[in-house]
Design a protein around this motif. Sequence first.
Motif, mmCIF file in Angstrom:
data_model
loop_
_atom_site.group_PDB
_atom_site.id
_atom_site.type_symbol
_atom_site.label_atom_id
_atom_site.label_comp_id
_atom_site.label_asym_id
_atom_site.label_seq_id
_atom_site.Cartn_x
_atom_site.Cartn_y
_atom_site.Cartn_z
ATOM 1 N N ALA A 127 2.640 6.017 -5.745
ATOM 2 C CA ALA A 127 2.387 6.124 -7.182
ATOM 3 C C ALA A 127 1.189 7.007 -7.474
ATOM 4 O O ALA A 127 1.131 7.672 -8.506
ATOM 5 C CB ALA A 127 2.173 4.730 -7.775
ATOM 6 N N ALA A 128 0.203 7.019 -6.557
ATOM 7 C CA ALA A 128 -1.002 7.827 -6.751
ATOM 8 C C ALA A 128 -0.825 9.258 -6.255
ATOM 9 O O ALA A 128 -1.752 10.065 -6.354
ATOM 10 C CB ALA A 128 -2.175 7.174 -6.036
ATOM 11 N N GLY A 129 0.354 9.585 -5.731
ATOM 12 C CA GLY A 129 0.589 10.939 -5.235
ATOM 13 C C GLY A 129 -0.155 11.252 -3.952
ATOM 14 O O GLY A 129 -0.474 12.408 -3.685
ATOM 15 N N GLU A 130 -0.443 10.225 -3.137
ATOM 16 C CA GLU A 130 -1.229 10.417 -1.918
ATOM 17 C C GLU A 130 -0.364 10.591 -0.674
ATOM 18 O O GLU A 130 -0.897 10.739 0.421
ATOM 19 C CB GLU A 130 -2.174 9.221 -1.720
ATOM 20 N N LEU A 131 0.947 10.567 -0.831
ATOM 21 C CA LEU A 131 1.833 10.727 0.325
ATOM 22 C C LEU A 131 2.450 12.116 0.322
ATOM 23 O O LEU A 131 2.752 12.683 -0.728
ATOM 24 C CB LEU A 131 2.949 9.673 0.285
ATOM 25 N N GLN A 132 2.652 12.651 1.511
ATOM 26 C CA GLN A 132 3.298 13.953 1.630
ATOM 27 C C GLN A 132 4.768 13.842 1.226
ATOM 28 O O GLN A 132 5.418 12.831 1.471
ATOM 29 C CB GLN A 132 3.181 14.470 3.062
ATOM 30 N N ILE B 178 13.927 4.385 -6.353
ATOM 31 C CA ILE B 178 14.512 5.447 -7.178
ATOM 32 C C ILE B 178 15.921 5.764 -6.698
ATOM 33 O O ILE B 178 16.155 5.954 -5.509
ATOM 34 C CB ILE B 178 13.671 6.739 -7.109
ATOM 35 N N ASP B 179 16.824 5.796 -7.615
ATOM 36 C CA ASP B 179 18.178 6.262 -7.311
ATOM 37 C C ASP B 179 18.173 7.777 -7.454
ATOM 38 O O ASP B 179 18.190 8.319 -8.543
ATOM 39 C CB ASP B 179 19.181 5.628 -8.280
ATOM 40 N N VAL B 180 18.154 8.477 -6.327
ATOM 41 C CA VAL B 180 17.996 9.930 -6.344
ATOM 42 C C VAL B 180 19.135 10.605 -7.090
ATOM 43 O O VAL B 180 18.960 11.643 -7.736
ATOM 44 C CB VAL B 180 17.898 10.466 -4.898
ATOM 45 N N SER B 181 20.305 10.011 -7.058
ATOM 46 C CA SER B 181 21.450 10.636 -7.719
ATOM 47 C C SER B 181 21.275 10.700 -9.228
ATOM 48 O O SER B 181 21.843 11.551 -9.888
ATOM 49 C CB SER B 181 22.724 9.851 -7.381
ATOM 50 N N THR B 182 20.506 9.782 -9.802
ATOM 51 C CA THR B 182 20.296 9.786 -11.261
ATOM 52 C C THR B 182 18.909 10.257 -11.646
ATOM 53 O O THR B 182 18.719 10.810 -12.714
ATOM 54 C CB THR B 182 20.510 8.381 -11.836
ATOM 55 N N GLU B 183 17.924 10.055 -10.761
ATOM 56 C CA GLU B 183 16.554 10.433 -11.091
ATOM 57 C C GLU B 183 16.215 11.841 -10.640
ATOM 58 O O GLU B 183 15.163 12.367 -10.988
ATOM 59 C CB GLU B 183 15.569 9.440 -10.445
ATOM 60 N N GLY B 184 17.088 12.457 -9.836
ATOM 61 C CA GLY B 184 16.790 13.794 -9.363
ATOM 62 C C GLY B 184 15.717 13.760 -8.295
ATOM 63 O O GLY B 184 15.607 12.825 -7.525
ATOM 64 N N VAL B 185 14.898 14.807 -8.267
ATOM 65 C CA VAL B 185 13.866 14.935 -7.237
ATOM 66 C C VAL B 185 12.482 14.833 -7.844
ATOM 67 O O VAL B 185 11.541 15.479 -7.392
ATOM 68 C CB VAL B 185 14.028 16.287 -6.494
ATOM 69 N N LEU B 186 12.337 14.033 -8.902
ATOM 70 C CA LEU B 186 11.023 13.849 -9.510
ATOM 71 C C LEU B 186 10.092 13.152 -8.533
ATOM 72 O O LEU B 186 10.524 12.374 -7.688
ATOM 73 C CB LEU B 186 11.145 13.003 -10.787
ATOM 74 N N GLY B 187 8.809 13.432 -8.666
ATOM 75 C CA GLY B 187 7.813 12.804 -7.806
ATOM 76 C C GLY B 187 7.696 11.319 -8.087
ATOM 77 O O GLY B 187 8.040 10.842 -9.172
ATOM 78 N N ALA B 188 7.171 10.595 -7.117
ATOM 79 C CA ALA B 188 7.025 9.148 -7.273
ATOM 80 C C ALA B 188 6.046 8.810 -8.387
ATOM 81 O O ALA B 188 6.223 7.833 -9.099
ATOM 82 C CB ALA B 188 6.545 8.532 -5.960
ATOM 83 N N ARG B 189 5.008 9.631 -8.556
ATOM 84 C CA ARG B 189 4.033 9.341 -9.604
ATOM 85 C C ARG B 189 4.697 9.370 -10.976
ATOM 86 O O ARG B 189 4.495 8.472 -11.798
ATOM 87 C CB ARG B 189 2.882 10.355 -9.553
ATOM 88 N N ASP B 190 5.510 10.419 -11.243
ATOM 89 C CA ASP B 190 6.198 10.508 -12.533
ATOM 90 C C ASP B 190 7.121 9.316 -12.738
ATOM 91 O O ASP B 190 7.236 8.784 -13.840
ATOM 92 C CB ASP B 190 7.000 11.817 -12.603
ATOM 93 N N PHE B 191 7.771 8.902 -11.641
ATOM 94 C CA PHE B 191 8.689 7.775 -11.760
ATOM 95 C C PHE B 191 7.955 6.496 -12.136
ATOM 96 O O PHE B 191 8.358 5.772 -13.052
ATOM 97 C CB PHE B 191 9.433 7.561 -10.442
ATOM 98 N N PHE B 192 6.876 6.214 -11.438
ATOM 99 C CA PHE B 192 6.146 4.977 -11.708
ATOM 100 C C PHE B 192 5.525 5.004 -13.109
ATOM 101 O O PHE B 192 5.497 3.987 -13.798
ATOM 102 C CB PHE B 192 5.066 4.756 -10.651
ATOM 103 N N LEU C 228 0.826 -1.211 0.000
ATOM 104 C CA LEU C 228 0.000 0.000 0.000
ATOM 105 C C LEU C 228 0.862 1.264 0.000
ATOM 106 O O LEU C 228 0.445 2.300 -0.523
ATOM 107 C CB LEU C 228 -0.919 0.013 1.225
ATOM 108 N N ILE C 229 2.052 1.174 0.585
ATOM 109 C CA ILE C 229 2.958 2.331 0.596
ATOM 110 C C ILE C 229 3.275 2.750 -0.830
ATOM 111 O O ILE C 229 3.203 3.933 -1.192
ATOM 112 C CB ILE C 229 4.254 1.991 1.359
ATOM 113 N N PHE C 230 3.598 1.781 -1.676
ATOM 114 C CA PHE C 230 3.983 2.083 -3.049
ATOM 115 C C PHE C 230 2.772 2.475 -3.895
ATOM 116 O O PHE C 230 2.883 3.276 -4.818
ATOM 117 C CB PHE C 230 4.701 0.878 -3.654
ATOM 118 N N ARG C 231 1.618 1.910 -3.572
ATOM 119 C CA ARG C 231 0.404 2.331 -4.285
ATOM 120 C C ARG C 231 0.112 3.801 -4.012
ATOM 121 O O ARG C 231 -0.187 4.557 -4.934
ATOM 122 C CB ARG C 231 -0.782 1.470 -3.853
#
Length: 234
Positions: free
Chosen positions: A154-159, A173-187, A148-151
Motif C-alpha cells: 500500500a505504501a509503494g515500497e515493493l518492487q 486485486i482481480d487483475v482482469s477487472t482492475e488492470g495493472v494499477l499499482g497497489a497504492r492506487d488500489f488501496f 507487513l506485506i500489504f502495508r
Amino acid sequence: MSSEELARKMQRGLDAEQRDPKPGSPEQTEPPPPEKPSTASVNGDASSELTEKLNRRLDIHDGTAKPKQMKVFNPYTEFKEFSRKQIKDMEKMFKRFDSGKDGFIDLMELKLMMEKLGAPQTHLGLKDMIKEVDEDYDGKLSYREFLLIFRRAAAGELQEESGLMALARLSEIDVSTEGVLGARDFFEAKVQALSVRSKFEAEIREEQEEKKRMELERKQRRAAFKELQSTFCS
C-alpha cells in the motif's frame, strides 16, 4: 592429676580457641580483603548483547536457530491504514494457507500459496520473499509479518516484479477487472469506497430510524383516539 592428663586438657583448650576465637581477636575483627572484579567479567557484561546477536545469526545460518516468541499485538491498532474487514480478510487468507496450524507460514506453505494464486516462485524466490519481511529471522512468516506485506504494498515500497507484490495484488486485486494499477492506487480507492459505503449505510440507518419513529407516533395517535372515542361512547 598426671602430666599426660594435664597435657590433653591443655591441647583441648588450644583446639577450642582456634575453632571459636575470642571477641576482639584478629581472626574476628579483620575483614577479608575484597575481591577485585575480573576483567573478563566486566568485558563479558559489556559485550553480552552483541555476543547474543552474533550467536543467533550463526544459528540462523546453520539452520539451528529457534524462533523467538513474538509479542502479542493488536492488528487493528498497529495497522490502522486498513479497515477491520480488510484485516479480517487477510487473517482468513493467512489461516487458510497455514496448513500446519502453528501460527506461521513456512517455505512450503508459501510455495503452495503462490501456486494457488497463479504466481509460482522458485525456491530462491520464496526465500527472498520471506527474507524481505522476516523481522525475527526465523525463516517463516508470522501473522504480523504477513500483514507487513500489504502495508508495504500500500505504501509503494515493493518492487513491481517482486513476489511479495504479486502476492499482494493477486490476493486483493482481480487483475482482469482492475488492470495493472499499482497497489497504492488500489488501496487508496478501496479506502475511499469504504468511506462512501459507510456514509451510505449511515443514511439508510437514519431513514429506518425515522420510519420507526413515524410508525410509533401513528400508533400512539390511534391509541389516543380510541381512548377518547370510548370515553364519549360510554
